[in-house]
Design an enzyme around this catalytic site. Structure first.
Site, PDB file in Angstrom:
ATOM      1  N   LYS A 123      33.282  43.434  46.480  1.00 35.89           N
ATOM      2  CA  LYS A 123      32.618  42.139  46.295  1.00 35.89           C
ATOM      3  C   LYS A 123      33.269  41.036  47.126  1.00 35.89           C
ATOM      4  O   LYS A 123      32.589  40.270  47.807  1.00 35.89           O
ATOM      5  CB  LYS A 123      32.638  41.734  44.808  1.00 35.89           C
ATOM      6  CG  LYS A 123      31.901  42.666  43.883  1.00 35.89           C
ATOM      7  CD  LYS A 123      31.833  42.124  42.474  1.00 35.89           C
ATOM      8  CE  LYS A 123      33.190  41.893  41.828  1.00 35.89           C
ATOM      9  NZ  LYS A 123      33.990  43.120  41.673  1.00 35.89           N
ATOM     10  N   ARG A 174      31.269  37.349  34.079  1.00 34.74           N
ATOM     11  CA  ARG A 174      31.838  38.649  33.723  1.00 34.74           C
ATOM     12  C   ARG A 174      31.167  39.233  32.486  1.00 34.74           C
ATOM     13  O   ARG A 174      31.292  40.420  32.219  1.00 34.74           O
ATOM     14  CB  ARG A 174      33.355  38.518  33.452  1.00 34.74           C
ATOM     15  CG  ARG A 174      34.181  38.344  34.699  1.00 34.74           C
ATOM     16  CD  ARG A 174      35.652  38.395  34.366  1.00 34.74           C
ATOM     17  NE  ARG A 174      36.483  38.082  35.514  1.00 34.74           N
ATOM     18  CZ  ARG A 174      36.880  38.956  36.428  1.00 34.74           C
ATOM     19  NH1 ARG A 174      36.496  40.213  36.329  1.00 34.74           N
ATOM     20  NH2 ARG A 174      37.635  38.585  37.437  1.00 34.74           N
ATOM     21  N   ARG A 229      44.685  48.817  48.654  1.00 32.43           N
ATOM     22  CA  ARG A 229      44.335  47.401  48.810  1.00 32.43           C
ATOM     23  C   ARG A 229      45.591  46.537  48.938  1.00 32.43           C
ATOM     24  O   ARG A 229      46.586  46.754  48.252  1.00 32.43           O
ATOM     25  CB  ARG A 229      43.487  46.924  47.626  1.00 32.43           C
ATOM     26  CG  ARG A 229      42.949  45.527  47.842  1.00 32.43           C
ATOM     27  CD  ARG A 229      41.649  45.299  47.119  1.00 32.43           C
ATOM     28  NE  ARG A 229      41.846  44.951  45.709  1.00 32.43           N
ATOM     29  CZ  ARG A 229      40.876  44.516  44.927  1.00 32.43           C
ATOM     30  NH1 ARG A 229      39.640  44.411  45.393  1.00 32.43           N
ATOM     31  NH2 ARG A 229      41.117  44.217  43.666  1.00 32.43           N
ATOM     32  N   ARG A 274      48.832  44.050  44.365  1.00 33.66           N
ATOM     33  CA  ARG A 274      48.757  43.397  43.062  1.00 33.66           C
ATOM     34  C   ARG A 274      48.940  44.429  41.958  1.00 33.66           C
ATOM     35  O   ARG A 274      48.558  45.591  42.107  1.00 33.66           O
ATOM     36  CB  ARG A 274      47.398  42.710  42.882  1.00 33.66           C
ATOM     37  CG  ARG A 274      47.096  41.648  43.917  1.00 33.66           C
ATOM     38  CD  ARG A 274      45.839  40.887  43.575  1.00 33.66           C
ATOM     39  NE  ARG A 274      44.729  41.781  43.232  1.00 33.66           N
ATOM     40  CZ  ARG A 274      43.531  41.355  42.840  1.00 33.66           C
ATOM     41  NH1 ARG A 274      43.302  40.074  42.726  1.00 33.66           N
ATOM     42  NH2 ARG A 274      42.571  42.215  42.562  1.00 33.66           N
ATOM     43  N   ARG A 294      40.905  48.498  33.929  1.00 36.40           N
ATOM     44  CA  ARG A 294      39.963  47.494  34.426  1.00 36.40           C
ATOM     45  C   ARG A 294      38.543  48.068  34.526  1.00 36.40           C
ATOM     46  O   ARG A 294      37.571  47.369  34.251  1.00 36.40           O
ATOM     47  CB  ARG A 294      40.411  46.977  35.795  1.00 36.40           C
ATOM     48  CG  ARG A 294      41.656  46.098  35.744  1.00 36.40           C
ATOM     49  CD  ARG A 294      42.139  45.759  37.131  1.00 36.40           C
ATOM     50  NE  ARG A 294      41.223  44.851  37.820  1.00 36.40           N
ATOM     51  CZ  ARG A 294      41.158  44.739  39.151  1.00 36.40           C
ATOM     52  NH1 ARG A 294      41.913  45.500  39.923  1.00 36.40           N
ATOM     53  NH2 ARG A 294      40.326  43.882  39.694  1.00 36.40           N
TER      54      ARG A 294
END
Length: 210
Positions: free
Chosen positions: A13, A88, A123, A156, A167
């Protein structure tokens, strides 16, 4: 054009929002970034958010929606925007509607959970400006340094495998119902996430033209 991007964590996204906002000349509005900006600027809603963040609590919906409202009132949003990371939940989507914000299209980027796990392990995020990279799919020109600002790239905690699985569970439980919410309103467009960023972008832009 006023857009919302949906998709699981790691579906792309943020990357697609950056590309599309450059093409359409509209701002990409990431919840995390605008909350941090509101806290830094000391806005009324930013101060409220800071009190929750400092105590380790989740920032409640009314404060998040208030910060979004402040952001959407800025001049650069006059010709449209892309919301990334919000809403969300269905409750947040209803609150955005009640604010009188008219959304043109909602794009759901579909990527299987197994592919998400593979993506997120590589990532990297700039510690200074928040730009996203990937060791395989979108490497920076200089290892561990941001192309935009030269900041250090970090992994992260959110991108560690155990955190990613949690998640994904939260996404399926809380955010996935938004797909049916926006489908019922005739605003949903579904795009199959591809392994190549450019291929996903091409599908996304074609979907927006439909």
């Amino acid at each position: 054009m006023k857009l919302i991007l949906l998709g699981a964590p790691g579906a792309g996204k943020g990357t697609q929002a950056e590309i599309v906002c450059d093409k359409l000349k509209i701002p990409a509005i990431s919840t995390g970034n605008i909350i941090r900006a509101a806290v830094k600027e000391g806005t009324e809603m930013g101060a409220k958010a800071k009190s929750y963040i400092d105590s380790g609590a989740l920032v409640p919906d009314d404060v998040i929606i208030g910060i979004i409202k402040e952001r959407l009132a800025q001049p650069d949003c006059e010709n449209g925007f892309i919301l990334d990371g919000v809403p969300r939940t269905v409750a947040q989507a209803e609150a955005i509607e009640q604010m009188g914000v008219e959304i043109d299209k909602v794009v759901d980027i579909e990527v299987p959970d197994e592919a998400i796990l593979q993506r997120l392990s590589g990532r990297r995020v700039c510690s200074a400006c928040g730009a996203s990279y990937h060791t395989t799919f979108k490497p920076s020109h200089k290892p561990d340094l941001c192309d935009r600002c030269g900041g250090a790239l970090i992994v992260r905690k959110d991108d560690e495998p155990s955190t990613v699985r949690e998640r994904l569970k939260v996404y399926h439980d809380l955010t996935e119902p938004l797909i049916d919410f926006y489908r019922a309103r005739g605003k949903l467009v579904e795009v199959k996430g591809q392994s190549e960023i450019a291929e996903t972008t091409a599908l996304l832009l074609k979907a927006l033209e439909a």
